[in-house]
Design a protein around this motif. Structure first.
Motif, PDB file in Angstrom:
ATOM      1  N   PRO A  63      -8.728  40.500  -3.805  1.00 25.16           N
ATOM      2  CA  PRO A  63      -9.579  39.809  -4.782  1.00 25.16           C
ATOM      3  C   PRO A  63      -9.637  38.310  -4.502  1.00 25.16           C
ATOM      4  CG  PRO A  63      -7.455  40.325  -5.749  1.00 25.16           C
ATOM      5  CD  PRO A  63      -7.458  40.946  -4.391  1.00 25.16           C
ATOM      6  N   THR A  64     -10.660  37.665  -5.056  1.00 23.58           N
ATOM      7  CA  THR A  64     -10.762  36.216  -4.938  1.00 23.58           C
ATOM      8  C   THR A  64      -9.731  35.552  -5.843  1.00 23.58           C
ATOM      9  OG1 THR A  64     -12.352  35.998  -6.746  1.00 23.58           O
ATOM     10  CG2 THR A  64     -13.229  36.516  -4.559  1.00 23.58           C
ATOM     11  N   LEU A  65      -9.644  34.214  -5.740  1.00 19.28           N
ATOM     12  CA  LEU A  65      -8.680  33.505  -6.582  1.00 19.28           C
ATOM     13  C   LEU A  65      -9.015  33.627  -8.058  1.00 19.28           C
ATOM     14  CD1 LEU A  65      -7.891  30.230  -4.611  1.00 19.28           C
ATOM     15  CD2 LEU A  65      -6.681  32.409  -4.625  1.00 19.28           C
ATOM     16  N   LYS A  66     -10.268  34.003  -8.370  1.00 18.22           N
ATOM     17  CA  LYS A  66     -10.660  34.178  -9.772  1.00 18.22           C
ATOM     18  C   LYS A  66     -10.653  35.651 -10.177  1.00 18.22           C
ATOM     19  CE  LYS A  66     -13.347  29.908  -9.981  1.00 18.22           C
ATOM     20  NZ  LYS A  66     -14.651  29.271 -10.268  1.00 18.22           N
ATOM     21  N   GLY A  67     -10.080  36.491  -9.306  1.00 18.17           N
ATOM     22  CA  GLY A  67      -9.901  37.898  -9.655  1.00 18.17           C
ATOM     23  C   GLY A  67     -11.081  38.796  -9.391  1.00 18.17           C
TER      24      GLY A  67
END
Length: 406
Positions: free
Chosen positions: A113-117
């Motif tokens: 996932p990205t750093l923002k989920g």
């Protein structure tokens, strides 16, 4: 006097000859300026990172920061890139990372996932970048849309496969129903040709005799009574044929059916047939099955009435009901200690108007077990029987269990 340099050829007139100009060595193409590489690095649609030999992040291109939803790269620099990978992708990532550290490019796919989920899937290539420092280059391509398309395709294939299986089952059921209807038609044709003609001939013959012997009132009365009984038998046979064909046409209303409640209702209906006899009913808790409640009540009544009839000559009649789980089905058994039957003729038991005992010994037309078999077929089940002469009989009804199939 003019002197020449050693190795220098003299001119014809004694003057020094000028040395020919020497050709310049070819120059190599100029290497791209670092700013150009940085521009290509930032414009790449892939997420390009540089990590050291311990996996610590050293740089990430601008498009990669956008893809990973990184707002402040400085907060990520120095963090272990390997910790972003978890679950099934973790082992594949470690294998590829170790291969790259050993000098061999490697590739893997995984979920990260990205750093923002935000959920993302990546196709990752790791390769050596600097042999002196041990730095590695990591190029990650976002394949989320591709993986989602594959997931949707897999779901569609699963749905199509289920639909094909459903339609195959439906076609198989329709084919079985057509076969059963064909069997019913053949049985009906046979009954009209043979079984139903017998009482018709009796009616005709004895009415003719009654007409001939009008002067003999006693004999005429006897002939008319025989004709009346034959007509009654004919009516009963026609009713049996209609019942059999009606069972083949009626729409099944499947539901959960408590066989204990069905048995209680059946025993009330059969009370008159039991009469003053003391019959021992042995029926432990029966299961709840899936089927047409009205037809299953007819089936259980046929099985119990059959047991009551053929235990009539027995001093201590006993009727046992048992249910046991089979592979994907329930099997109901009705066992009695009655007169039984010759096992050689078991195959005739479930035919329409087929009897193994004389009408003088046991009443009936031989239609009940044919009805039982038809009900079993409508439910996708089957019937069975085994017995011995004087040793009682056991009749079975097997019904598919949808919960077991699931």
């Amino acid at each position: 006097m003019t002197h020449t340099k050693p190795g220098s050829p003299a001119a014809p007139n004694g003057e020094e000859r000028a040395s020919p100009p020497t050709a310049e060595a070819p120059t190599s193409p100029a290497e791209p300026a670092p700013g150009f590489l940085q521009q290509v690095h930032d414009l790449s649609a892939d997420c390009i990172k540089v990590v050291d030999a311990q996996g610590r992040l050293k740089s990430m291109n601008r498009r990669g920061q956008e893809a990973m939803q990184v707002d402040d790269l400085s907060l990520c620099l120095g963090s272990d890139w390997r910790l972003f990978w978890q679950g099934e992708a973790e082992q594949a990532m470690h294998s590829a990372f170790e291969a790259a550290r050993a000098g061999r490019p490697a590739q893997f796919r995984g979920f990260c996932p990205t750093l923002k989920g935000e959920a993302r899937w990546w196709d990752v290539t790791i390769a050596p970048l600097d042999t002196e420092t041990g730095d590695l280059i990591v190029m990650s391509r976002d394949i989320t849309a591709q993986m989602e398309a594959q997931r949707q395709l897999a779901e569609l294939n699963t749905h199509l496969e289920q639909e094909v299986q459903r339609r195959t089952r439906a076609l198989g059921q329709e084919r079985r129903q057509l076969q059963q209807l064909n069997e019913d038609l053949q049985a009906l044709t046979y009954s009209i040709s043979h079984d139903l003609r017998t009482p018709v001939r009796h009616v005709q013959s004895f009415l003719r005799l009654a007409n001939v012997h009008r002067a003999d009132a006693t004999r005429q009365q006897r002939y008319l009574e025989i004709a009346e009984r034959s007509a009654g038998q004919l009516a009963s046979m026609i009713d049996s044929v209609l019942q059999l064909t009606r069972i083949g046409r009626v729409e099944l209303r499947r539901q959960l059916v408590d066989l204990n409640a069905v048995l209680r209702s059946v025993r009330v209906e059969l009370q008159a047939e039991q009469g003053d006899r003391t019959v021992l009913w042995d029926a432990p808790d029966l299961p709840t099955v899936y089927g047409d409640g009205a037809l299953l009540q007819v089936a259980l009544k046929v099985m119990c009435a059959n047991a009551l009839k053929f235990t009539r000559p027995v001093a201590e009649p006993r009727i046992e009901l048992r249910a046991r789980r089979l592979d994907g089905a329930w099997q109901l058994e009705v066992r009695d200690n009655g007169v039984g039957f010759e096992p050689t003729y078991t195959h005739k038991l479930f035919g329409l108007f087929r009897r193994l005992h004389r009408p003088d010994d046991f009443e009936g037309l031989g239609a009940g077990l044919a009805v039982l078999r038809r009900i079993a077929q409508r439910h996708g089940g089957e019937v069975g029987a085994h017995g011995t002469v004087g040793g009682g009989a056991t009749f079975t009804l097997t019904l598919p269990d949808p919960e077991e199939e699931l």
